[in-house]
Design an enzyme around this catalytic site. Structure first.
Site, mmCIF file in Angstrom:
data_model
loop_
_atom_site.group_PDB
_atom_site.id
_atom_site.type_symbol
_atom_site.label_atom_id
_atom_site.label_comp_id
_atom_site.label_asym_id
_atom_site.label_seq_id
_atom_site.Cartn_x
_atom_site.Cartn_y
_atom_site.Cartn_z
ATOM 1 C CG LEU A 102 -2.111 -0.892 1.277
ATOM 2 C CD1 LEU A 102 -2.868 -0.707 2.595
ATOM 3 C CD2 LEU A 102 -3.045 -0.620 0.103
ATOM 4 C CG ASP A 103 -0.070 4.938 -2.095
ATOM 5 O OD1 ASP A 103 -0.287 5.729 -1.160
ATOM 6 O OD2 ASP A 103 -0.890 4.744 -3.006
ATOM 7 C CE1 TYR A 104 5.281 8.042 4.728
ATOM 8 C CE2 TYR A 104 4.261 9.925 3.624
ATOM 9 C CZ TYR A 104 4.973 9.396 4.696
ATOM 10 O OH TYR A 104 5.369 10.209 5.731
ATOM 11 C CD GLU A 105 0.284 10.790 -0.832
ATOM 12 O OE1 GLU A 105 -0.114 10.236 -1.884
ATOM 13 O OE2 GLU A 105 0.574 11.988 -0.765
ATOM 14 C CB THR A 106 -3.028 4.033 0.274
ATOM 15 O OG1 THR A 106 -3.008 4.799 -0.936
ATOM 16 C CG2 THR A 106 -4.280 3.166 0.289
#
Length: 245
Positions: A102-106
């Site tokens: 999962l990306d950093y902002e998700t």
């Protein structure tokens, strides 16, 4: 046992990641670097090292689901010193790692395990494991934009596979909407890029389900061990049955 499977079963990385480690010259057996992906390990007599640290086959398999908060990375190393999801599961003595990313902002559902075989199956594109997201986006997608989203968008150097997009909430005053998205691919920042492609940038993104595993009421930063039923579902991928939500 094939070298990549040995590394995966040791809880170090997935099979695909293990192959990268081998090709990077970071794996050795009995003091000799291994560069063949087909190398067979003698489980009783060979001593295997990754980055000069001895690894051993994991005996106890761990399966958890974490509610990843925003602001955490899911990769093993980060040049910027950002917080890592591994920091949230330090009380688990076994070495576990994320299944996919999962990306950093998700935020949201992240399965973690030391079972490399299952990691390989779930993340391999051919198994088409559905992933469900809730996205808050700017504006309200039109019927045409929804159709385009669902039937393939050109992003970077690929065309996205069929997906599902349903608007579940509209706010015409604040000009935003909440959408439920289902995809089975896992390209980098794919959902965000898909919404960018139809002109509705993501403001907030959360994964709430992967296959039949649901996030439930876990608070950000909390985790739980999978139920026996959920474990059996994951293990069913070893004898692949296509998953439908």
């Amino acid at each position: 046992m094939r070298i990549n499977k040995y590394i995966a079963t040791s809880g170090v990385a997935s099979r695909r990641k293990a192959e990268e480690l081998i090709l990077q010259g970071r794996v050795s057996v009995n003091g000799k670097k291994i560069d063949s992906l087909g190398y067979q390990v003698d489980e009783k007599n060979d001593i295997v090292y990754v980055d000069e640290k001895q690894i051993k086959l994991e005996e106890k398999k761990i399966y958890i689901v974490l509610n990843k908060p925003e602001g955490y990375i899911t990769t093993s190393k980060d040049q910027f010193g950002r917080k890592n999801v591994i920091d949230l599961v330090k009380d688990i003595k076994e070495r576990i790692y994320p299944v996919g990313r999962l990306d950093y902002e998700t935020s949201g559902l992240l399965i973690m395990t030391n079972d490399g075989d299952i990691t390989y199956k779930i993340t391999h594109p051919k198994y088409e494991v559905n992933k469900v997201y809730i996205a808050s986006v700017k504006g309200i997608p039109t019927d045409k934009e929804i159709h385009d989203f669902e039937n393939g968008l050109e992003i970077d150097d690929y065309i996205t596979s069929k997906a599902s997009l349903k608007v579940v909430k509209k706010d015409t005053i604040k000009k935003y909407s909440v959408c439920r998205v289902i995809i089975h691919e896992g390209h980098n920042r794919q959902v965000r890029k898909m919404f960018d492609a139809i002109g509705h940038p993501v403001m907030n993104l959360k994964r709430v389900q992967e296959g039949k595993i649901k996030l439930g009421d876990l608070k950000p930063g909390e985790y739980r061990h999978l139920t026996k039923e959920e474990e059996n579902y994951l293990k069913s991928f070893l004898n692949f049955e296509k998953d439908i939500i």
